[in-house]
Design a protein around this motif. Sequence first.
Motif, PDB file in Angstrom:
ATOM      1  N   ALA A  18      25.532 -12.262   6.363  1.00  0.00           N
ATOM      2  CA  ALA A  18      26.329 -13.334   6.970  1.00  0.00           C
ATOM      3  C   ALA A  18      27.112 -12.878   8.187  1.00  0.00           C
ATOM      4  CB  ALA A  18      27.278 -13.929   5.932  1.00  0.00           C
ATOM      5  N   ASP A  19      27.324 -13.841   9.098  1.00  0.00           N
ATOM      6  CA  ASP A  19      28.221 -13.625  10.224  1.00  0.00           C
ATOM      7  C   ASP A  19      29.651 -13.962   9.823  1.00  0.00           C
ATOM      8  OD1 ASP A  19      26.294 -13.154  12.564  1.00  0.00           O
ATOM      9  OD2 ASP A  19      25.444 -14.879  11.536  1.00  0.00           O
ATOM     10  N   GLU A  20      29.774 -14.817   8.805  1.00  0.00           N
ATOM     11  CA  GLU A  20      31.112 -15.236   8.398  1.00  0.00           C
ATOM     12  C   GLU A  20      31.124 -15.548   6.914  1.00  0.00           C
ATOM     13  OE1 GLU A  20      32.566 -18.683  10.526  1.00  0.00           O
ATOM     14  OE2 GLU A  20      34.546 -18.561   9.578  1.00  0.00           O
ATOM     15  N   TRP A  21      32.203 -15.160   6.262  1.00  0.00           N
ATOM     16  CA  TRP A  21      32.435 -15.544   4.863  1.00  0.00           C
ATOM     17  C   TRP A  21      33.607 -16.503   4.836  1.00  0.00           C
ATOM     18  CZ3 TRP A  21      36.234 -12.600   1.328  1.00  0.00           C
ATOM     19  CH2 TRP A  21      36.325 -13.224   0.075  1.00  0.00           C
ATOM     20  N   ILE A  22      33.395 -17.671   4.272  1.00  0.00           N
ATOM     21  CA  ILE A  22      34.485 -18.631   4.098  1.00  0.00           C
ATOM     22  C   ILE A  22      34.771 -18.732   2.597  1.00  0.00           C
ATOM     23  CG2 ILE A  22      35.184 -21.041   4.353  1.00  0.00           C
ATOM     24  CD1 ILE A  22      33.364 -21.163   6.849  1.00  0.00           C
ATOM     25  N   ALA A  23      35.971 -18.314   2.215  1.00  0.00           N
ATOM     26  CA  ALA A  23      36.332 -18.329   0.794  1.00  0.00           C
ATOM     27  C   ALA A  23      36.848 -19.712   0.414  1.00  0.00           C
ATOM     28  CB  ALA A  23      37.395 -17.269   0.530  1.00  0.00           C
ATOM     29  N   LEU A  24      36.292 -20.232  -0.656  1.00  0.00           N
ATOM     30  CA  LEU A  24      36.617 -21.597  -1.073  1.00  0.00           C
ATOM     31  C   LEU A  24      36.952 -21.584  -2.564  1.00  0.00           C
ATOM     32  CD1 LEU A  24      35.325 -24.917  -0.506  1.00  0.00           C
ATOM     33  CD2 LEU A  24      33.977 -23.895  -2.301  1.00  0.00           C
ATOM     34  N   ARG A  25      37.978 -22.371  -2.943  1.00  0.00           N
ATOM     35  CA  ARG A  25      38.309 -22.440  -4.374  1.00  0.00           C
ATOM     36  C   ARG A  25      37.173 -23.126  -5.138  1.00  0.00           C
ATOM     37  NH1 ARG A  25      43.844 -24.524  -2.668  1.00  0.00           N
ATOM     38  NH2 ARG A  25      44.934 -22.563  -2.294  1.00  0.00           N
ATOM     39  N   PRO A  26      36.768 -22.547  -6.263  1.00  0.00           N
ATOM     40  CA  PRO A  26      35.708 -23.182  -7.058  1.00  0.00           C
ATOM     41  C   PRO A  26      36.062 -24.636  -7.370  1.00  0.00           C
ATOM     42  CG  PRO A  26      36.253 -21.020  -7.951  1.00  0.00           C
ATOM     43  CD  PRO A  26      37.255 -21.296  -6.884  1.00  0.00           C
ATOM     44  N   THR A  27      35.063 -25.450  -7.497  1.00  0.00           N
ATOM     45  CA  THR A  27      35.123 -26.898  -7.815  1.00  0.00           C
ATOM     46  C   THR A  27      35.526 -27.772  -6.621  1.00  0.00           C
ATOM     47  OG1 THR A  27      37.441 -27.120  -8.544  1.00  0.00           O
ATOM     48  CG2 THR A  27      35.841 -26.436 -10.217  1.00  0.00           C
ATOM     49  N   THR A  28      35.711 -27.183  -5.436  1.00  0.00           N
ATOM     50  CA  THR A  28      36.238 -28.011  -4.339  1.00  0.00           C
ATOM     51  C   THR A  28      35.252 -28.213  -3.190  1.00  0.00           C
ATOM     52  OG1 THR A  28      37.257 -26.170  -3.120  1.00  0.00           O
ATOM     53  CG2 THR A  28      38.583 -27.190  -4.870  1.00  0.00           C
ATOM     54  N   ASP A  29      33.977 -27.930  -3.403  1.00  0.00           N
ATOM     55  CA  ASP A  29      32.992 -28.097  -2.309  1.00  0.00           C
ATOM     56  C   ASP A  29      33.037 -29.496  -1.701  1.00  0.00           C
ATOM     57  OD1 ASP A  29      30.611 -25.695  -2.606  1.00  0.00           O
ATOM     58  OD2 ASP A  29      32.003 -26.019  -4.248  1.00  0.00           O
ATOM     59  N   SER A  30      33.148 -30.511  -2.568  1.00  0.00           N
ATOM     60  CA  SER A  30      33.119 -31.885  -2.037  1.00  0.00           C
ATOM     61  C   SER A  30      34.290 -32.141  -1.102  1.00  0.00           C
ATOM     62  CB  SER A  30      33.106 -32.903  -3.178  1.00  0.00           C
ATOM     63  OG  SER A  30      31.826 -32.940  -3.762  1.00  0.00           O
ATOM     64  N   ALA A  31      35.438 -31.569  -1.396  1.00  0.00           N
ATOM     65  CA  ALA A  31      36.597 -31.772  -0.511  1.00  0.00           C
ATOM     66  C   ALA A  31      36.324 -31.154   0.858  1.00  0.00           C
ATOM     67  CB  ALA A  31      37.854 -31.169  -1.140  1.00  0.00           C
ATOM     68  N   LEU A  32      35.751 -29.972   0.859  1.00  0.00           N
ATOM     69  CA  LEU A  32      35.402 -29.320   2.129  1.00  0.00           C
ATOM     70  C   LEU A  32      34.402 -30.170   2.917  1.00  0.00           C
ATOM     71  CD1 LEU A  32      35.404 -26.485   3.797  1.00  0.00           C
ATOM     72  CD2 LEU A  32      33.193 -26.207   2.714  1.00  0.00           C
ATOM     73  N   LEU A  33      33.365 -30.622   2.215  1.00  0.00           N
ATOM     74  CA  LEU A  33      32.304 -31.391   2.874  1.00  0.00           C
ATOM     75  C   LEU A  33      32.836 -32.735   3.359  1.00  0.00           C
ATOM     76  CD1 LEU A  33      29.597 -30.415   0.257  1.00  0.00           C
ATOM     77  CD2 LEU A  33      29.571 -29.702   2.659  1.00  0.00           C
ATOM     78  N   ASP A  34      33.731 -33.358   2.577  1.00  0.00           N
ATOM     79  CA  ASP A  34      34.347 -34.625   2.996  1.00  0.00           C
ATOM     80  C   ASP A  34      35.101 -34.430   4.310  1.00  0.00           C
ATOM     81  OD1 ASP A  34      33.399 -35.750   0.682  1.00  0.00           O
ATOM     82  OD2 ASP A  34      35.345 -35.971  -0.304  1.00  0.00           O
ATOM     83  N   ALA A  35      35.853 -33.335   4.391  1.00  0.00           N
ATOM     84  CA  ALA A  35      36.648 -33.104   5.600  1.00  0.00           C
ATOM     85  C   ALA A  35      35.754 -32.752   6.792  1.00  0.00           C
ATOM     86  CB  ALA A  35      37.674 -32.009   5.355  1.00  0.00           C
ATOM     87  N   MET A  36      34.635 -32.107   6.520  1.00  0.00           N
ATOM     88  CA  MET A  36      33.672 -31.874   7.614  1.00  0.00           C
ATOM     89  C   MET A  36      33.142 -33.224   8.112  1.00  0.00           C
ATOM     90  SD  MET A  36      31.630 -28.537   6.158  1.00  0.00           S
ATOM     91  CE  MET A  36      30.318 -28.555   7.390  1.00  0.00           C
ATOM     92  N   ALA A  37      32.856 -34.121   7.162  1.00  0.00           N
ATOM     93  CA  ALA A  37      32.385 -35.462   7.550  1.00  0.00           C
ATOM     94  C   ALA A  37      33.462 -36.173   8.359  1.00  0.00           C
ATOM     95  CB  ALA A  37      32.022 -36.265   6.305  1.00  0.00           C
ATOM     96  N   TYR A  38      34.709 -36.012   7.944  1.00  0.00           N
ATOM     97  CA  TYR A  38      35.828 -36.650   8.664  1.00  0.00           C
ATOM     98  C   TYR A  38      35.861 -36.173  10.117  1.00  0.00           C
ATOM     99  CZ  TYR A  38      40.585 -38.002   9.905  1.00  0.00           C
ATOM    100  OH  TYR A  38      41.667 -38.553  10.538  1.00  0.00           O
ATOM    101  N   THR A  39      35.718 -34.866  10.296  1.00  0.00           N
ATOM    102  CA  THR A  39      35.726 -34.307  11.650  1.00  0.00           C
ATOM    103  C   THR A  39      34.567 -34.875  12.466  1.00  0.00           C
ATOM    104  OG1 THR A  39      36.715 -32.294  10.799  1.00  0.00           O
ATOM    105  CG2 THR A  39      35.657 -32.141  12.957  1.00  0.00           C
ATOM    106  N   MET A  40      33.393 -34.895  11.873  1.00  0.00           N
ATOM    107  CA  MET A  40      32.230 -35.407  12.612  1.00  0.00           C
ATOM    108  C   MET A  40      32.432 -36.876  12.995  1.00  0.00           C
ATOM    109  SD  MET A  40      28.939 -33.779  10.656  1.00  0.00           S
ATOM    110  CE  MET A  40      28.937 -32.081  10.100  1.00  0.00           C
ATOM    111  N   ILE A  41      32.926 -37.658  12.044  1.00  0.00           N
ATOM    112  CA  ILE A  41      33.078 -39.098  12.321  1.00  0.00           C
ATOM    113  C   ILE A  41      34.141 -39.319  13.400  1.00  0.00           C
ATOM    114  CG2 ILE A  41      33.842 -41.318  11.343  1.00  0.00           C
ATOM    115  CD1 ILE A  41      32.582 -40.346   8.640  1.00  0.00           C
ATOM    116  N   THR A  42      35.292 -38.652  13.258  1.00  0.00           N
ATOM    117  CA  THR A  42      36.384 -38.909  14.204  1.00  0.00           C
ATOM    118  C   THR A  42      36.066 -38.325  15.590  1.00  0.00           C
ATOM    119  OG1 THR A  42      37.520 -36.976  13.316  1.00  0.00           O
ATOM    120  CG2 THR A  42      38.208 -39.127  12.472  1.00  0.00           C
ATOM    121  N   GLU A  43      35.163 -37.370  15.635  1.00  0.00           N
ATOM    122  CA  GLU A  43      34.770 -36.827  16.952  1.00  0.00           C
ATOM    123  C   GLU A  43      33.416 -37.371  17.406  1.00  0.00           C
ATOM    124  OE1 GLU A  43      35.180 -32.556  17.036  1.00  0.00           O
ATOM    125  OE2 GLU A  43      37.221 -32.640  16.244  1.00  0.00           O
ATOM    126  N   ASN A  44      32.919 -38.341  16.630  1.00  0.00           N
ATOM    127  CA  ASN A  44      31.653 -39.005  16.930  1.00  0.00           C
ATOM    128  C   ASN A  44      30.494 -38.014  17.107  1.00  0.00           C
ATOM    129  OD1 ASN A  44      30.156 -41.310  17.185  1.00  0.00           O
ATOM    130  ND2 ASN A  44      30.458 -41.496  19.400  1.00  0.00           N
TER     131      ASN A  44
END
Length: 750
Positions: free
Chosen positions: A228-254
């Motif tokens: 890997a070029d990058e390791w992003i540490a994430l709390r277990p059980t929270t993938d959907s929250a991360l992905l939701d916020a990625m979707a939020y960024t994409m939508i708000t930045e079109n």
Amino acid sequence: MVDIDNVDLTEKIVRTSGSHNCGGRCIIKAHVKGNRIVRISTDDDIADTVTVPQLRGCLRCRSYKDKLYHPDRITYPQKRIGKRGQGKFTRITWDEALDNIAAKTKRVMADYGPDAIYFQYATGNEGLVSEQQWLRRLMGLYGGYLGYYGSYSTACTQIATPYTYGTNQTGNSRETWVNSKLIILLGWNPAETIHGTNTAYYLKLAKQAGAEIICIDPLYTNTAIGLADEWIALRPTTDSALLDAMAYTMITENLQDQAFLDKYCLGFDEAHMPPGVPAGNAYKSYILGDSQDYTAKTPAWAEAITGVPQATIIRLARKYATNRPGALIQGYGPQRHAYGEQAVRSATVLAAMTGNIGVAGGWAAGAGYPARSPYIAELPRFNPNPAKISVFCWPDAIIRGRGMGPDLSVRGVKALTANIKLMFNLGGNCLVNQHADNNATAKIIADESLVELIVVSDHYITPSAKYADIILPADNMLERDNIVTPWGYGDYILYMNKVVDTIGECRNGYAWISDLAERLGLKAEFTEGRSREDWLRYLVAKTAEHNPGFPSFEEFKAKGVYRWQYDQPSIAFAEQINDFANHPFPTPSGKIEIFSPRLWAMNKPEEIPAIPKYLPAWEGPEATLKDQYPLQCIGHHYKRRVHSTFDNTSWMEEAGPQEVWVSPSDAAVRGVSNGSLVRVFNDRGEVELPAKVTPRIMPGVISIPQGAWWMPDADGVDKRGCINTLTKYQPTPLAFGNPTHTNLVQMIKA
Ligand SMILES: Nc1nc2c(c(=O)[nH]1)N[C@H]1C(S)=C(S)[C@@H](COP(=O)(O)OP(=O)(O)OC[C@H]3O[C@@H](n4cnc5c(=O)[nH]c(N)nc54)[C@H](O)[C@@H]3O)O[C@H]1N2
Ligand SMILES: Nc1nc2c(c(=O)[nH]1)N[C@H]1C(S)=C(S)[C@@H](COP(=O)(O)OP(=O)(O)OC[C@H]3O[C@@H](n4cnc5c(=O)[nH]c(N)nc54)[C@H](O)[C@@H]3O)O[C@H]1N2
Ligand SMILES: [Mo]
């Protein structure tokens, strides 16, 4: 007596493979002198090329001598003396064992019917022929048994993915990764947790071709270190929250691929919803906070839940949206959780938003089963009983089987007609050890008034075998012919040649199950007059019928491997994307169902939402139980074992000791240093094992590599460190899957 002077001691090489459930399938060459393996080597038959890489074995198979010649190997049949679970056994003959099993089978079938007979999930022998297959065939002929669906591996994803795509075949050939600009591995560690021989190698090729690789995982895994070029540490059980916020960024930045979403997807926004659903239920409304919860899924919102800084989330979202093609690939770790169904479907939405479906270098997320797999014949067997439970829900089928219905996972019938009374556990350790909540589970299987007979076949007295009434001594994968296929990727098939004779009174499954068939009056129907080799020939012939060019049995056996060659790599949903008018997705609407009308109709929005949502886990970072048990405990699959197999071998323990991973900060506040003996506990149990203090795990999370043998002392403290002493038996809401990475615990210095 062996005539020592006449033993042939020239070294011979026999070609075989492994058939444990390790995720890989490799070429094993056993070097034999007399009836003894002296060394094991691996594939060097062909040049190692990019198009056809060698199938090289790993440390587990290459140390196999240590397992095969282990002094604790079971060499004769035994029956229980004393109370069930005490682990006291006495030697019996095969005749006595089989008479007993036959008599009990007849009685249970007559008194309770087929719902009372259950085969425990067991993956010790993954060959095309195994005790599992043979005995299911026999019981099918005898009147049937209670079946199961799902697996301990992919319970949530195999149920959840088809709600989006209509299929689990969402993966592309691995050689297409060289086309990816970006590869995001979400809870996937194929450098250690094998998903197909050579998968890490294909990732390396992608990296060499210029792909950026990002690992999102609570652990800094071997894959992250090596690739890997990058390791992003994430709390277990929270993938959907991360992905939701990625979707939020994409939508708000079109940044989303709106044309893709408009054409192929159902339910991304209010303009593309099925009729009859009130406003506020589209995915975009949920992300922007225009839905019932009025919460925008902002990166700041997600940072508080996931522990991933919001700047990282925004950067990741932009990167995935603008570096196409990009592959967002999920391991099974993120779905082996409370609400594991959500993480699966959340990722599929991101794949759609970035238009990464149906293209080389992209990836559809979800189950990731290969989109192309050759036809391979199976033993003919048929279960006349339509009743099935989720593979995880058998304890309920023991306690409250009769009358148990769909709310407790039952399918195929309205309700079960009997509790489980007879259990076959053939080459598995899921009675205890690999299931969940060992202490509670052990009480259920120890109760002789519930299950009346437990039959175990294995090589060792494992924690599960301790609960047997009858133990049968199994032959080993190096002591028989078989055929194996890779589970997942890889277009090849391997022939396993018998290397050495089996030992003691160990018998092959076909032999003893044929004898059992005779006792049930079904020998002729069961064997169809075939020897074991005849059946292998039958499988090769059937496979060849569907695969022009497939070798003869003799040729396949001699070469040990057959590889399919294709002109083009396979890409899931390429047809749908290239010619949508003629190739709809195999869902009811023909579209990618971001909003699933089928889930909507279930009308359980809190636990089974129609669009994927972040749902806080029952023992996750937001649970109130955290005050008492502040650490999230997961249990990654470990290089030193295949689940619980190899736990008792000393070479593997040297290569990878059983220890709990803990971050320096969590260790320091507890006075724990590297190598300290610690106790990890919650209300369900307690384990004691050494600590591995390492910055390779994020603070707030610990990991106890799954598969250690459960060894409770007189006080019930597990002295080996089996994570299932701490895990919860609570099936996930839609799939009834195992949430075994969702646990809150405390740790103290022992
Ligand atoms: N060496 C070895 N290889 C194996 C096996 C084995 O026993 N040993 N078993 C084989 C079998 S049968 C299977 S099913 C597969 C299992 O393969 P997986 O289920 O993919 O393996 P896990 O180790 O459970 O999880 C993979 C990663 O997910 C991470 N993880 C856990 N929880 C979360 C989460 O909430 N979010 C994110 N993003 N990551 C998380 C873990 O830290 C781990 O690094 O492996 C196969 N390969
Ligand atoms: N907490 C937690 N629990 C988990 C998991 C997790 O990630 N976390 N992972 C789950 C997953 S993905 C899986 S697939 C399951 C696996 O769970 P199991 O299917 O129980 O796999 P193993 O533990 O490898 O047990 C296999 C047994 O078969 C025996 N065996 C090997 N070869 C043969 C043979 O030829 N004949 C016979 N008769 N016996 C043989 C071995 O000695 C061993 O005891 O565990 C699940 N349990
Ligand atoms: Mo698995």
